[in-house]
Structures are given as C-alpha cells and as structure tokens.
Design an enzyme around this catalytic site. Structure first.
Site, PDB file in Angstrom:
ATOM      1  N   HIS A 136       0.815  -1.220   0.000  1.00  0.00           N
ATOM      2  CA  HIS A 136       0.000   0.000   0.000  1.00  0.00           C
ATOM      3  C   HIS A 136       0.848   1.269   0.000  1.00  0.00           C
ATOM      4  CE1 HIS A 136       0.918   0.975   4.193  1.00  0.00           C
ATOM      5  NE2 HIS A 136       0.995  -0.339   4.340  1.00  0.00           N
ATOM      6  N   HIS A 145      12.450  -0.457 -12.867  1.00  0.00           N
ATOM      7  CA  HIS A 145      12.244  -1.892 -13.085  1.00  0.00           C
ATOM      8  C   HIS A 145      12.294  -2.607 -11.738  1.00  0.00           C
ATOM      9  CE1 HIS A 145      13.415  -5.785 -15.456  1.00  0.00           C
ATOM     10  NE2 HIS A 145      12.405  -5.973 -14.623  1.00  0.00           N
TER      11      HIS A 145
HETATM   12  C1  LIG Z   1      24.233  -5.863  -8.387  1.00  0.00           C
HETATM   13  C2  LIG Z   1      24.646  -6.219  -9.796  1.00  0.00           C
HETATM   14  C3  LIG Z   1      23.934  -5.306 -10.799  1.00  0.00           C
HETATM   15  C4  LIG Z   1      26.153  -5.960  -9.866  1.00  0.00           C
HETATM   16  O1  LIG Z   1      26.637  -6.342 -11.103  1.00  0.00           O
HETATM   17  P1  LIG Z   1      28.160  -5.974 -11.476  1.00  0.00           P
HETATM   18  O2  LIG Z   1      28.324  -4.494 -11.520  1.00  0.00           O
HETATM   19  O3  LIG Z   1      28.476  -6.717 -12.741  1.00  0.00           O
HETATM   20  O4  LIG Z   1      29.001  -6.464 -10.222  1.00  0.00           O
HETATM   21  P2  LIG Z   1      29.987  -7.716 -10.081  1.00  0.00           P
HETATM   22  O5  LIG Z   1      29.359  -8.968 -10.604  1.00  0.00           O
HETATM   23  O6  LIG Z   1      31.312  -7.296 -10.652  1.00  0.00           O
HETATM   24  O7  LIG Z   1      30.106  -7.850  -8.511  1.00  0.00           O
HETATM   25  C5  LIG Z   1      30.786  -6.892  -7.722  1.00  0.00           C
HETATM   26  C6  LIG Z   1      30.849  -7.442  -6.294  1.00  0.00           C
HETATM   27  O8  LIG Z   1      29.535  -7.445  -5.747  1.00  0.00           O
HETATM   28  C7  LIG Z   1      29.129  -8.783  -5.386  1.00  0.00           C
HETATM   29  N1  LIG Z   1      27.728  -8.922  -5.786  1.00  0.00           N
HETATM   30  C8  LIG Z   1      27.196  -8.679  -7.013  1.00  0.00           C
HETATM   31  N2  LIG Z   1      25.883  -8.885  -6.995  1.00  0.00           N
HETATM   32  C9  LIG Z   1      25.555  -9.261  -5.757  1.00  0.00           C
HETATM   33  C10 LIG Z   1      24.341  -9.612  -5.141  1.00  0.00           C
HETATM   34  N3  LIG Z   1      23.191  -9.580  -5.817  1.00  0.00           N
HETATM   35  N4  LIG Z   1      24.363  -9.948  -3.829  1.00  0.00           N
HETATM   36  C11 LIG Z   1      25.519  -9.960  -3.126  1.00  0.00           C
HETATM   37  N5  LIG Z   1      26.732  -9.635  -3.684  1.00  0.00           N
HETATM   38  C12 LIG Z   1      26.739  -9.294  -4.977  1.00  0.00           C
HETATM   39  C13 LIG Z   1      30.045  -9.688  -6.189  1.00  0.00           C
HETATM   40  O9  LIG Z   1      30.207 -10.931  -5.546  1.00  0.00           O
HETATM   41  C14 LIG Z   1      31.326  -8.880  -6.215  1.00  0.00           C
HETATM   42  O10 LIG Z   1      31.960  -9.001  -4.957  1.00  0.00           O
HETATM   43  P3  LIG Z   1      33.591  -9.021  -4.839  1.00  0.00           P
HETATM   44  O11 LIG Z   1      34.027  -7.660  -5.322  1.00  0.00           O
HETATM   45  O12 LIG Z   1      33.807  -9.246  -3.396  1.00  0.00           O
HETATM   46  O13 LIG Z   1      34.029 -10.122  -5.738  1.00  0.00           O
HETATM   47  C15 LIG Z   1      24.316  -7.685 -10.187  1.00  0.00           C
HETATM   48  O14 LIG Z   1      25.193  -8.607  -9.553  1.00  0.00           O
HETATM   49  C16 LIG Z   1      22.889  -8.089  -9.818  1.00  0.00           C
HETATM   50  O15 LIG Z   1      22.571  -8.506  -8.694  1.00  0.00           O
HETATM   51  N6  LIG Z   1      22.013  -7.972 -10.830  1.00  0.00           N
HETATM   52  C17 LIG Z   1      20.621  -8.318 -10.703  1.00  0.00           C
HETATM   53  C18 LIG Z   1      20.138  -8.916 -12.025  1.00  0.00           C
HETATM   54  C19 LIG Z   1      18.670  -9.237 -11.978  1.00  0.00           C
HETATM   55  O16 LIG Z   1      18.065  -9.473 -10.954  1.00  0.00           O
HETATM   56  N7  LIG Z   1      18.059  -9.220 -13.150  1.00  0.00           N
HETATM   57  C20 LIG Z   1      16.633  -9.462 -13.248  1.00  0.00           C
HETATM   58  C21 LIG Z   1      16.209  -9.305 -14.676  1.00  0.00           C
HETATM   59  S1  LIG Z   1      14.486  -9.492 -14.852  1.00  0.00           S
END
Ligand SMILES: CC(C)(COP(=O)(O)OP(=O)(O)OC[C@H]1O[C@@H](n2cnc3c(N)ncnc32)[C@H](O)[C@@H]1OP(=O)(O)O)[C@@H](O)C(=O)NCCC(=O)NCCS
Length: 208
Positions: A136, A145
């Site tokens: 709510h 998104h």
């Molecule tokens: C947060 C996010 C955008 C970061 O992506 P990125 O910029 O490529 O980051 P990286 O993969 O290089 O990760 C960087 C650090 O954050 C950590 N990390 C990334 N995503 C994380 C998450 N969701 N939860 C916890 N830690 C996360 C990685 O382990 C890494 O840690 P380190 O530096 O200790 O190795 C991505 O991981 C994410 O969660 N995307 C969500 C995608 C999604 O839900 N899509 C839905 C489509 S409908």
C-alpha cells in the site's frame, strides 16, 4: 482493418509483454527490433530498425508498447515513439492482482502474479515484473524496473529509473533514490541515495 499495437523490442522481455497484451485481448501486429533480433517474437513479425516506427505511424498505427528491459533505453525509445504521435499503452497481465485504488501512468508493464496494493502509484514506463509485490501507498517512479519476486512493504518510494534485482526486499517507509541498483536478493533497511549500487543482506554499496 483495425491496427494493433507496435511493440518496440523483440527479446525475452518483449515475449512476456506481448503475451500479457494478448491476455488482455489486444492484438500485436509488429515488433520493431535491431539487426540482432530474431525474425519473429512469439509469432509477431519483427521489423529491423527504429525507422520502421515512423513508417508504421504513417500507415495509421498509433498504439505502441516499449518492451525493453534497460530503463534508460526504454525511456529514450518511449520519447522517440511519443514524439511521432504514438500513444503508449499499458501491458497489465490479467493474472496480476491489483487494487482498484492503484494509479498508473502510461507504458507500464505488470507481469503475471504481481500484487499491487491499495493506493500505490506506478508511474509511466515502470515494469513490475513476475510475482513482485508492491504494498500500500508505494510510489514507483518513472521507468523503474522491479524484477521478479521483489517485495516492497508499504509506503516505499522508488526514484526514477531505479532497478531492483530479482528477489530484492524493502522494509516500510524506505526511500530509494533515482538510478539506484539493488542487487539480486538484497534487503533494503535504510534509505539509499541516488545513483548507488547496493547488494547484500542488509544492502551495502559496492563500487561498480
Ligand atoms: C548488483 C549487480 C547489478 C552488480 O553487477 P556488477 O556491476 O556486474 O558487479 P559484479 O558482478 O562485478 O560484482 C561486484 C561485487 O559485488 C558482489 N555482488 C554482485 N551482486 C551481488 C548480489 N546480488 N548480492 C551480493 N553480492 C553481490 C560480487 O560478488 C562482487 O563481490 P567481490 O568484489 O567481493 O568479488 C548484479 O550482480 C545483480 O545482482 N544484478 C541483478 C540482475 C537481476 O536481478 N536481473 C533481473 C532481470 S528481470
């Protein structure tokens, strides 16, 4: 002949949006994609190149839906379409559960299984993805998104073009700034400044 909807985008997100539009009883005539797009998208022929938007408009098409996952690109293509005189329709899956007091902008997608509760406001071009719950009085900004299975408690405000990754959770009354990214599974228990990327339980900023 009745002109159907032109969907901009031809990827996986477009597939889900087209099936929502069909479930609403709408006709989708064309997708507009790019050179990497398939020839068809869940049975809808794909035209390659944004210039097709102008051509279809001149042929009398007037309804468009921007089925692009990237918030920034969705905003840009929405401007292109509306500048040409298209009206942006909503794709609200009939299998979403939506309070009658919810308000919507234009060009909004709400996927199957989403729940949106009393007096929430969903601004234009927002995506409320599969199974997300928006409680709510939440305010979901423009071109946000909310990924599948996110859960937002009551009175949460999400700024324009923010992205909440799959399964993120937000406690009540939180303000998430514009262009924030919340990583998949993140739990938000404090306000987040605009432009930050945060991950974890509870979320902490990361440098990207
Ligand atoms: C947060 C996010 C955008 C970061 O992506 P990125 O910029 O490529 O980051 P990286 O993969 O290089 O990760 C960087 C650090 O954050 C950590 N990390 C990334 N995503 C994380 C998450 N969701 N939860 C916890 N830690 C996360 C990685 O382990 C890494 O840690 P380190 O530096 O200790 O190795 C991505 O991981 C994410 O969660 N995307 C969500 C995608 C999604 O839900 N899509 C839905 C489509 S409908």
């Amino acid at each position: 002949m009745v002109k159907g909807i032109v969907v901009v985008g031809a990827g996986g997100h477009a597939k889900v949006c087209i099936e929502s539009l069909r479930a609403m009883g709408e006709l989708v005539d064309f997708c507009v994609g790019d050179e990497n797009s398939p020839d068809s998208c869940v049975g809808v022929p794909v035209l390659v190149g944004d210039d097709n938007l102008a051509r279809l408009r001149s042929e009398g098409y007037e309804k468009a839906f921007i089925a692009i996952g990237s918030n920034r690109l969705r905003e840009r293509l929405a401007k292109l379409a509306t500048d040409q005189g298209y009206r942006l329709v909503n794709a609200i899956n009939p299998h979403a559960i939506i309070s009658p007091s919810v308000t919507f902008g234009n060009g909004v997608a709400v996927m199957a299984g989403a729940v949106i509760n009393a007096e929430a406001a969903i601004e234009s071009l927002a995506n409320i993805n599969t199974g997300a719950t928006i409680d709510h009085d939440c305010r979901i900004g423009r071109a946000v998104h909310i990924a599948p299975q996110c859960g937002l408690a009551g009175n949460v405000v999400v700024g324009d073009q923010a992205f909440l990754g799959i399964g993120a959770r937000v406690i009540p009354e939180i303000k998430i700034g514009a262009n924030v990214t919340v990583g998949a599974g993140g739990v938000v228990i404090q306000d987040i400044d605009s432009g930050k990327t945060v991950v974890g339980i509870p979320v902490r900023p990361i440098k990207c």
